[in-house]
Design a protein around this motif. Structure first.
Motif, PDB file in Angstrom:
ATOM      1  N   PRO A   1       0.765  -1.188   0.090  1.00  0.00           N
ATOM      2  CA  PRO A   1       0.174   0.095  -0.078  1.00  0.00           C
ATOM      3  C   PRO A   1       0.908   1.409   0.142  1.00  0.00           C
ATOM      4  CG  PRO A   1      -0.871  -1.587   1.939  1.00  0.00           C
ATOM      5  CD  PRO A   1       0.657  -2.116   1.162  1.00  0.00           C
ATOM      6  N   LEU A   2       0.234   2.531  -0.415  1.00  0.00           N
ATOM      7  CA  LEU A   2       0.872   3.819  -0.454  1.00  0.00           C
ATOM      8  C   LEU A   2       1.742   4.092   0.890  1.00  0.00           C
ATOM      9  CD1 LEU A   2       1.738   6.025  -2.130  1.00  0.00           C
ATOM     10  CD2 LEU A   2      -0.297   7.160  -1.563  1.00  0.00           C
ATOM     11  N   ALA A   3       0.837   3.903   2.157  1.00  0.00           N
ATOM     12  CA  ALA A   3       1.336   4.088   3.282  1.00  0.00           C
ATOM     13  C   ALA A   3       2.892   3.455   3.587  1.00  0.00           C
ATOM     14  CB  ALA A   3       0.456   3.889   4.336  1.00  0.00           C
ATOM     15  N   ALA A   4       2.773   2.073   3.180  1.00  0.00           N
ATOM     16  CA  ALA A   4       3.846   1.133   3.428  1.00  0.00           C
ATOM     17  C   ALA A   4       5.095   1.582   2.317  1.00  0.00           C
ATOM     18  CB  ALA A   4       3.667  -0.233   3.152  1.00  0.00           C
ATOM     19  N   ARG A   5       4.664   1.974   1.121  1.00  0.00           N
ATOM     20  CA  ARG A   5       5.612   2.442   0.144  1.00  0.00           C
ATOM     21  C   ARG A   5       6.526   3.846   0.933  1.00  0.00           C
ATOM     22  NH1 ARG A   5       2.063   1.127  -3.892  1.00  0.00           N
ATOM     23  NH2 ARG A   5       1.862   3.416  -4.423  1.00  0.00           N
ATOM     24  N   LYS A   6       5.676   4.726   1.487  1.00  0.00           N
ATOM     25  CA  LYS A   6       6.199   5.737   2.011  1.00  0.00           C
ATOM     26  C   LYS A   6       7.063   5.764   3.161  1.00  0.00           C
ATOM     27  CE  LYS A   6       2.724   9.326   0.409  1.00  0.00           C
ATOM     28  NZ  LYS A   6       1.674   9.929   0.758  1.00  0.00           N
ATOM     29  N   THR A   7       6.617   4.603   4.205  1.00  0.00           N
ATOM     30  CA  THR A   7       7.405   4.154   5.277  1.00  0.00           C
ATOM     31  C   THR A   7       8.814   3.476   4.723  1.00  0.00           C
ATOM     32  OG1 THR A   7       5.507   3.882   6.538  1.00  0.00           O
ATOM     33  CG2 THR A   7       7.323   3.166   7.244  1.00  0.00           C
ATOM     34  N   ILE A   8       9.008   2.752   3.822  1.00  0.00           N
ATOM     35  CA  ILE A   8      10.123   2.118   2.984  1.00  0.00           C
ATOM     36  C   ILE A   8      10.792   3.101   2.624  1.00  0.00           C
ATOM     37  CG2 ILE A   8      10.883   0.713   1.496  1.00  0.00           C
ATOM     38  CD1 ILE A   8       8.250  -1.061   1.714  1.00  0.00           C
ATOM     39  N   HIS A   9      10.625   4.134   2.120  1.00  0.00           N
ATOM     40  CA  HIS A   9      11.190   5.232   1.284  1.00  0.00           C
ATOM     41  C   HIS A   9      11.894   6.003   2.480  1.00  0.00           C
ATOM     42  CE1 HIS A   9      12.692   8.553  -1.360  1.00  0.00           C
ATOM     43  NE2 HIS A   9      12.202   7.520  -2.486  1.00  0.00           N
ATOM     44  N   ARG A  10      11.193   6.391   3.391  1.00  0.00           N
ATOM     45  CA  ARG A  10      11.635   7.197   4.424  1.00  0.00           C
ATOM     46  C   ARG A  10      12.596   6.752   5.400  1.00  0.00           C
ATOM     47  NH1 ARG A  10       6.285   9.716   5.325  1.00  0.00           N
ATOM     48  NH2 ARG A  10       5.818   7.979   6.614  1.00  0.00           N
ATOM     49  N   GLY A  11      12.127   5.174   5.523  1.00  0.00           N
ATOM     50  CA  GLY A  11      12.996   4.847   6.758  1.00  0.00           C
ATOM     51  C   GLY A  11      13.863   3.603   6.051  1.00  0.00           C
ATOM     52  N   TYR A  12      14.470   3.902   4.970  1.00  0.00           N
ATOM     53  CA  TYR A  12      15.708   3.078   4.339  1.00  0.00           C
ATOM     54  C   TYR A  12      16.969   3.652   4.809  1.00  0.00           C
ATOM     55  CZ  TYR A  12      17.660   0.303   0.925  1.00  0.00           C
ATOM     56  OH  TYR A  12      18.187  -0.650   0.072  1.00  0.00           O
ATOM     57  N   PRO A  13      17.224   3.312   6.089  1.00  0.00           N
ATOM     58  CA  PRO A  13      18.476   3.629   6.831  1.00  0.00           C
ATOM     59  C   PRO A  13      19.841   2.969   6.047  1.00  0.00           C
ATOM     60  CG  PRO A  13      17.617   1.773   8.003  1.00  0.00           C
ATOM     61  CD  PRO A  13      16.630   2.199   7.084  1.00  0.00           C
ATOM     62  N   ASP A  14      19.647   1.672   5.846  1.00  0.00           N
ATOM     63  CA  ASP A  14      21.187   0.984   5.456  1.00  0.00           C
ATOM     64  C   ASP A  14      20.730   0.051   4.200  1.00  0.00           C
ATOM     65  OD1 ASP A  14      23.381  -0.329   5.384  1.00  0.00           O
ATOM     66  OD2 ASP A  14      22.862  -1.748   7.060  1.00  0.00           O
ATOM     67  N   PRO A  15      21.445   0.196   3.228  1.00  0.00           N
ATOM     68  CA  PRO A  15      21.090  -0.456   1.878  1.00  0.00           C
ATOM     69  C   PRO A  15      21.485  -1.820   2.157  1.00  0.00           C
ATOM     70  CG  PRO A  15      22.588   1.450   1.421  1.00  0.00           C
ATOM     71  CD  PRO A  15      22.256   1.603   2.743  1.00  0.00           C
ATOM     72  N   ASP A  16      22.076  -2.216   2.969  1.00  0.00           N
ATOM     73  CA  ASP A  16      22.605  -3.734   3.480  1.00  0.00           C
ATOM     74  C   ASP A  16      21.412  -4.458   4.124  1.00  0.00           C
ATOM     75  OD1 ASP A  16      25.273  -3.447   2.216  1.00  0.00           O
ATOM     76  OD2 ASP A  16      25.974  -2.847   4.149  1.00  0.00           O
ATOM     77  N   ASP A  17      20.207  -3.479   4.446  1.00  0.00           N
ATOM     78  CA  ASP A  17      19.242  -3.989   5.146  1.00  0.00           C
ATOM     79  C   ASP A  17      17.892  -4.487   4.412  1.00  0.00           C
ATOM     80  OD1 ASP A  17      18.148  -5.071   7.604  1.00  0.00           O
ATOM     81  OD2 ASP A  17      17.326  -3.094   8.099  1.00  0.00           O
ATOM     82  N   ASP A  18      18.282  -4.308   3.015  1.00  0.00           N
ATOM     83  CA  ASP A  18      16.999  -4.569   2.303  1.00  0.00           C
ATOM     84  C   ASP A  18      16.352  -5.904   2.316  1.00  0.00           C
ATOM     85  OD1 ASP A  18      19.153  -5.930   1.153  1.00  0.00           O
ATOM     86  OD2 ASP A  18      18.852  -5.003  -0.814  1.00  0.00           O
ATOM     87  N   ALA A  19      17.174  -6.759   2.653  1.00  0.00           N
ATOM     88  CA  ALA A  19      16.481  -8.067   2.609  1.00  0.00           C
ATOM     89  C   ALA A  19      15.421  -8.183   4.125  1.00  0.00           C
ATOM     90  CB  ALA A  19      17.497  -9.338   3.053  1.00  0.00           C
ATOM     91  N   SER A  20      16.037  -7.578   5.227  1.00  0.00           N
ATOM     92  CA  SER A  20      14.856  -7.673   6.345  1.00  0.00           C
ATOM     93  C   SER A  20      13.729  -6.584   6.039  1.00  0.00           C
ATOM     94  CB  SER A  20      15.677  -7.088   7.481  1.00  0.00           C
ATOM     95  OG  SER A  20      16.069  -5.755   7.377  1.00  0.00           O
ATOM     96  N   LEU A  21      13.927  -5.499   5.219  1.00  0.00           N
ATOM     97  CA  LEU A  21      12.695  -4.539   4.765  1.00  0.00           C
ATOM     98  C   LEU A  21      11.900  -5.680   4.097  1.00  0.00           C
ATOM     99  CD1 LEU A  21      14.057  -1.267   4.095  1.00  0.00           C
ATOM    100  CD2 LEU A  21      12.488  -1.726   5.654  1.00  0.00           C
ATOM    101  N   ALA A  22      12.560  -6.358   2.971  1.00  0.00           N
ATOM    102  CA  ALA A  22      11.712  -7.047   2.083  1.00  0.00           C
ATOM    103  C   ALA A  22      10.803  -8.036   2.758  1.00  0.00           C
ATOM    104  CB  ALA A  22      12.550  -7.546   1.164  1.00  0.00           C
ATOM    105  N   GLU A  23      11.363  -8.568   3.912  1.00  0.00           N
ATOM    106  CA  GLU A  23      10.718  -9.819   4.637  1.00  0.00           C
ATOM    107  C   GLU A  23       9.708  -9.194   5.422  1.00  0.00           C
ATOM    108  OE1 GLU A  23      11.676 -12.817   8.299  1.00  0.00           O
ATOM    109  OE2 GLU A  23      13.386 -12.569   6.644  1.00  0.00           O
ATOM    110  N   GLU A  24      10.010  -7.844   6.140  1.00  0.00           N
ATOM    111  CA  GLU A  24       8.818  -7.246   6.987  1.00  0.00           C
ATOM    112  C   GLU A  24       7.841  -7.139   6.210  1.00  0.00           C
ATOM    113  OE1 GLU A  24       8.744  -2.954   9.283  1.00  0.00           O
ATOM    114  OE2 GLU A  24      10.659  -3.818   8.932  1.00  0.00           O
ATOM    115  N   TYR A  25       7.962  -6.398   4.927  1.00  0.00           N
ATOM    116  CA  TYR A  25       6.701  -6.223   4.246  1.00  0.00           C
ATOM    117  C   TYR A  25       6.181  -7.101   3.132  1.00  0.00           C
ATOM    118  CZ  TYR A  25       7.152  -1.375   6.100  1.00  0.00           C
ATOM    119  OH  TYR A  25       7.472  -0.386   6.751  1.00  0.00           O
TER     120      TYR A  25
END
Length: 164
Positions: free
Chosen positions: A123-147
């Motif tokens: 959803p748009l809200a989740a995409r905004k949260t992902i975009h804003r809260g992308y602190p570490d490029p190495d952490d993309d796997a955990s973000l992918a799993e979370e969402y």
């Protein structure tokens, strides 16, 4: 060349429409020379008998020759018309078989639980949260799993390229 879609319908074949427009203008401007539309594969030109008949009749009315490979075929000649109609029937048959095989393969994969179709976007809200809260490029796997999305989705949302 039309790119990005199958072209089984006429509605989005802009390259073919542009070519037909170009030969129409060229034929109208030609005084002493013949204008010819050439294709290397008939099944890329027309997908069924009705479409082939419509286009070839239109070309013939404008005195535009039709070339297939290195040969020129006259739609007004009975033998040329028979040959081109046969090619159109084969093209239509091949497209129908391909469609049936694809549907059959999708049904088998769906029965095995392997094909679920296109996955929904977050959803748009989740995409905004992902975009804003992308602190570490190495952490993309955990973000992918979370969402519950793929890593490539995270990269598209954040505008980053995957690290090699």
């Amino acid at each position: 060349m039309d790119k990005g879609f199958s072209g089984t319908t006429r509605r989005n074949r802009t390259a073919l429409d542009n070519a037909l427009t170009a030969v129409t203008f060229a034929a109208a401007a030609a005084t002493e020379r013949q204008v010819m539309l050439t294709t290397t594969k008939f099944d890329r030109f027309a997908r069924n008998l009705a479409e082939a008949g419509e286009i070839l009749t239109s070309l013939r009315e404008r005195d535009v020759l039709f070339g297939l490979g290195s040969q020129v075929y006259d739609w007004a000649d009975p033998f040329g018309k028979l040959f081109l109609q046969t090619l159109a029937m084969v093209a239509e048959f091949e497209a129908t078989l391909n469609h049936l095989r694809t549907r059959e393969g999708m049904a088998k994969a769906r029965a095995k639980g392997r094909f679920t179709g296109k996955q929904p976007k977050p959803p748009l809200a989740a995409r905004k949260t992902i975009h804003r809260g992308y602190p570490d490029p190495d952490d993309d796997a955990s973000l992918a799993e979370e969402y519950s999305v793929g890593r490539s989705t995270i990269h598209r949302i954040t505008g980053t390229a995957p690290l090699a």
